[in-house]
Design a protein around this motif. Structure first.
Motif, mmCIF file in Angstrom:
data_model
loop_
_atom_site.group_PDB
_atom_site.id
_atom_site.type_symbol
_atom_site.label_atom_id
_atom_site.label_comp_id
_atom_site.label_asym_id
_atom_site.label_seq_id
_atom_site.Cartn_x
_atom_site.Cartn_y
_atom_site.Cartn_z
ATOM 1 N N PRO A 143 0.801 -1.278 -0.051
ATOM 2 C CA PRO A 143 -0.140 0.054 -0.004
ATOM 3 C C PRO A 143 0.729 1.204 -0.118
ATOM 4 C CG PRO A 143 -0.758 -1.713 1.587
ATOM 5 C CD PRO A 143 0.460 -2.282 1.158
ATOM 6 N N SER A 144 1.924 1.217 0.657
ATOM 7 C CA SER A 144 2.865 2.408 0.653
ATOM 8 C C SER A 144 3.507 2.879 -0.592
ATOM 9 C CB SER A 144 4.005 2.265 1.954
ATOM 10 O OG SER A 144 4.891 1.134 1.362
ATOM 11 N N ASN A 145 3.655 1.621 -1.572
ATOM 12 C CA ASN A 145 4.180 2.000 -2.879
ATOM 13 C C ASN A 145 3.198 2.576 -3.676
ATOM 14 O OD1 ASN A 145 6.830 1.126 -2.176
ATOM 15 N ND2 ASN A 145 6.725 -0.493 -3.473
ATOM 16 N N ALA A 146 1.757 2.218 -3.275
ATOM 17 C CA ALA A 146 0.812 2.877 -4.358
ATOM 18 C C ALA A 146 0.554 4.210 -3.891
ATOM 19 C CB ALA A 146 -0.494 1.937 -3.660
ATOM 20 N N GLN A 147 0.679 4.605 -2.792
ATOM 21 C CA GLN A 147 0.671 6.095 -2.073
ATOM 22 C C GLN A 147 1.751 6.612 -2.797
ATOM 23 O OE1 GLN A 147 0.748 5.338 2.051
ATOM 24 N NE2 GLN A 147 -1.454 4.660 2.198
ATOM 25 N N PHE A 148 3.095 6.005 -2.796
ATOM 26 C CA PHE A 148 4.129 6.699 -3.133
ATOM 27 C C PHE A 148 3.965 7.176 -4.762
ATOM 28 C CE2 PHE A 148 8.764 6.105 -4.701
ATOM 29 C CZ PHE A 148 9.146 7.443 -4.608
ATOM 30 N N ASP A 149 3.411 6.015 -5.614
ATOM 31 C CA ASP A 149 3.087 6.437 -6.933
ATOM 32 C C ASP A 149 2.062 7.599 -7.211
ATOM 33 O OD1 ASP A 149 3.391 4.973 -9.759
ATOM 34 O OD2 ASP A 149 0.932 5.407 -9.408
ATOM 35 N N LEU A 150 1.280 7.773 -6.344
ATOM 36 C CA LEU A 150 0.137 8.909 -6.468
ATOM 37 C C LEU A 150 0.988 10.210 -6.172
ATOM 38 C CD1 LEU A 150 -2.996 7.406 -4.706
ATOM 39 C CD2 LEU A 150 -2.892 8.121 -6.902
ATOM 40 N N TRP A 151 1.919 10.056 -5.260
ATOM 41 C CA TRP A 151 2.421 11.254 -4.565
ATOM 42 C C TRP A 151 3.639 11.733 -6.168
ATOM 43 C CZ3 TRP A 151 7.996 11.942 -3.758
ATOM 44 C CH2 TRP A 151 8.374 13.260 -3.296
ATOM 45 N N LEU A 152 4.293 10.858 -6.435
ATOM 46 C CA LEU A 152 4.885 11.177 -7.865
ATOM 47 C C LEU A 152 4.401 11.605 -8.801
ATOM 48 C CD1 LEU A 152 7.055 7.692 -7.630
ATOM 49 C CD2 LEU A 152 8.167 9.855 -7.470
ATOM 50 N N LYS A 153 3.148 10.906 -9.145
ATOM 51 C CA LYS A 153 2.246 11.728 -10.082
ATOM 52 C C LYS A 153 1.715 13.042 -10.001
ATOM 53 C CE LYS A 153 0.954 7.370 -12.693
ATOM 54 N NZ LYS A 153 2.101 6.368 -12.227
ATOM 55 N N ASN A 154 1.402 13.219 -8.602
ATOM 56 C CA ASN A 154 0.936 14.444 -8.246
ATOM 57 C C ASN A 154 2.017 15.875 -8.634
ATOM 58 O OD1 ASN A 154 -1.593 14.143 -7.393
ATOM 59 N ND2 ASN A 154 -0.800 13.817 -5.390
ATOM 60 N N ILE A 155 3.443 15.135 -8.638
ATOM 61 C CA ILE A 155 4.453 16.253 -8.837
ATOM 62 C C ILE A 155 4.439 16.288 -10.276
ATOM 63 C CG2 ILE A 155 7.052 16.441 -8.843
ATOM 64 C CD1 ILE A 155 6.811 15.069 -6.018
ATOM 65 N N ASP A 156 4.669 15.125 -11.008
ATOM 66 C CA ASP A 156 4.766 15.246 -12.519
ATOM 67 C C ASP A 156 4.017 13.749 -12.921
ATOM 68 O OD1 ASP A 156 5.688 15.099 -15.393
ATOM 69 O OD2 ASP A 156 7.613 15.474 -14.861
ATOM 70 N N SER A 157 3.109 14.069 -13.920
ATOM 71 C CA SER A 157 2.101 12.974 -14.422
ATOM 72 C C SER A 157 3.050 11.905 -15.305
ATOM 73 C CB SER A 157 1.181 13.496 -15.238
ATOM 74 O OG SER A 157 1.567 14.150 -16.344
ATOM 75 N N ASN A 158 4.192 12.332 -15.751
ATOM 76 C CA ASN A 158 5.272 11.667 -16.313
ATOM 77 C C ASN A 158 5.976 10.720 -15.381
ATOM 78 O OD1 ASN A 158 4.780 12.246 -19.195
ATOM 79 N ND2 ASN A 158 5.933 14.103 -18.592
ATOM 80 N N ARG A 159 5.881 10.738 -14.152
ATOM 81 C CA ARG A 159 6.627 9.957 -13.192
ATOM 82 C C ARG A 159 5.701 8.723 -12.798
ATOM 83 N NH1 ARG A 159 9.581 13.684 -8.637
ATOM 84 N NH2 ARG A 159 11.412 14.925 -10.185
ATOM 85 N N GLY A 160 6.421 7.731 -12.208
ATOM 86 C CA GLY A 160 5.413 6.742 -11.596
ATOM 87 C C GLY A 160 6.308 5.496 -11.456
ATOM 88 N N ILE A 161 5.880 4.402 -10.584
ATOM 89 C CA ILE A 161 6.507 3.089 -10.315
ATOM 90 C C ILE A 161 6.393 2.355 -11.653
ATOM 91 C CG2 ILE A 161 6.402 1.002 -9.074
ATOM 92 C CD1 ILE A 161 6.035 2.850 -6.485
ATOM 93 N N ARG A 162 7.370 1.784 -12.335
ATOM 94 C CA ARG A 162 7.239 1.068 -13.555
ATOM 95 C C ARG A 162 6.899 -0.342 -13.230
ATOM 96 N NH1 ARG A 162 6.544 5.520 -15.930
ATOM 97 N NH2 ARG A 162 8.353 7.159 -15.463
ATOM 98 N N ASP A 163 6.184 -0.903 -14.509
ATOM 99 C CA ASP A 163 5.856 -2.303 -14.342
ATOM 100 C C ASP A 163 7.031 -3.159 -14.714
ATOM 101 O OD1 ASP A 163 2.926 -2.382 -14.001
ATOM 102 O OD2 ASP A 163 2.944 -1.270 -15.735
ATOM 103 N N ILE A 164 7.262 -4.222 -13.834
ATOM 104 C CA ILE A 164 8.533 -5.114 -14.301
ATOM 105 C C ILE A 164 8.580 -5.600 -15.524
ATOM 106 C CG2 ILE A 164 7.708 -7.080 -13.080
ATOM 107 C CD1 ILE A 164 11.155 -5.906 -12.614
ATOM 108 N N GLU A 165 7.237 -5.996 -16.037
ATOM 109 C CA GLU A 165 7.311 -6.624 -17.191
ATOM 110 C C GLU A 165 7.732 -5.844 -18.458
ATOM 111 O OE1 GLU A 165 4.654 -8.487 -14.229
ATOM 112 O OE2 GLU A 165 4.800 -6.296 -15.095
ATOM 113 N N SER A 166 7.389 -4.359 -18.310
ATOM 114 C CA SER A 166 7.703 -3.444 -19.311
ATOM 115 C C SER A 166 9.557 -3.526 -19.238
ATOM 116 C CB SER A 166 7.314 -2.149 -18.976
ATOM 117 O OG SER A 166 7.675 -1.263 -19.917
ATOM 118 N N ILE A 167 9.981 -3.338 -17.932
ATOM 119 C CA ILE A 167 11.247 -3.124 -17.797
ATOM 120 C C ILE A 167 12.024 -4.327 -18.444
ATOM 121 C CG2 ILE A 167 13.268 -3.011 -16.241
ATOM 122 C CD1 ILE A 167 11.544 -0.451 -16.437
ATOM 123 N N LEU A 168 11.615 -5.359 -18.247
ATOM 124 C CA LEU A 168 12.331 -6.720 -18.731
ATOM 125 C C LEU A 168 12.148 -6.882 -20.284
ATOM 126 C CD1 LEU A 168 11.074 -9.439 -16.099
ATOM 127 C CD2 LEU A 168 13.319 -8.102 -16.546
#
Length: 197
Positions: free
Chosen positions: A143-168
């Motif tokens: 849950p804390s990572n979900a909250q962190f992702d929202l916080w990042l996107k509030n700063i800049d909508s281009n930010r965010g925690i990435r999908d591991i599948e996309s990285i791979l």
């Protein structure tokens, strides 16, 4: 200027070092992409004396990194190079690349640029280590990572925690194959890739 400080770096540096000791055991030149405050660099260089640790970051972060190096210099620790994911990298070929907490604070396009840069500058059989939070099957690991992702996107909508599948998938296009995915404290991961071509 006051030397920058990150509590998170202090909290995680020993855990990351334990992984890097194995991942970079046979390496000689490691490029750190996005050295931030410099705290990781001075700690890792001091404890990985068999290799040269090259710092890098956007030019506006160099003063803080240099202040950190001034306080804890090592013969194998190099002053920062100016590195912007969207521009050519100022290095030739290295056998190791490390980055921490960068991919979620840049855009998806710059994540692509980062992995293309790794593909160009990491030698065959070289090692890439990426530290930070990721999503798996579209789900946050806490849950804390979900909250962190929202916080990042509030700063800049281009930010965010990435999908591991996309990285791979992006990594595979650059000849980078995942060999380890370590669970780390504070709901982070340390991904270790080998360059296969």
């Amino acid at each position: 200027m006051q030397k920058p400080y990150s509590q998170a770096c202090e909290n995680n540096k020993s855990y990351i070092l334990n992984i890097l000791k194995g991942a970079f055991s046979t390496h000689s030149n490691v490029l750190e992409v996005g050295s931030g405050t410099g705290q990781h660099a001075v700690h890792f260089a001091k404890n990985l004396t068999h290799l040269t640790w090259q710092t890098s970051d956007l030019i506006e972060n160099h003063q803080g990194i240099n202040l950190c190096i001034d306080d804890e210099p090592s013969d194998n620790l190099k002053r920062p190079l100016p590195l912007d994911f969207s521009k050519p990298w100022p290095v030739e070929i290295v056998d190791g690349i490390f980055t921490a907490n960068t991919l979620h604070i840049v855009s998806e396009a710059l994540v692509v640029s980062f992995l293309k840069g790794v593909g160009r500058h990491l030698e065959n059989n070289g090692t890439l280590c990426i530290y930070g939070p990721f999503k798996y099957n579209g789900e946050f690991t806490s849950p804390s990572n979900a909250q962190f992702d929202l916080w990042l996107k509030n700063i800049d909508s281009n930010r965010g925690i990435r999908d591991i599948e996309s990285i791979l998938s992006l990594a595979k296009k650059e000849g980078l194959l995942l060999i380890n995915d370590f669970d780390m404290p504070a709901n982070n991961q340390l991904l270790v890739f080998k360059k296969s071509f």
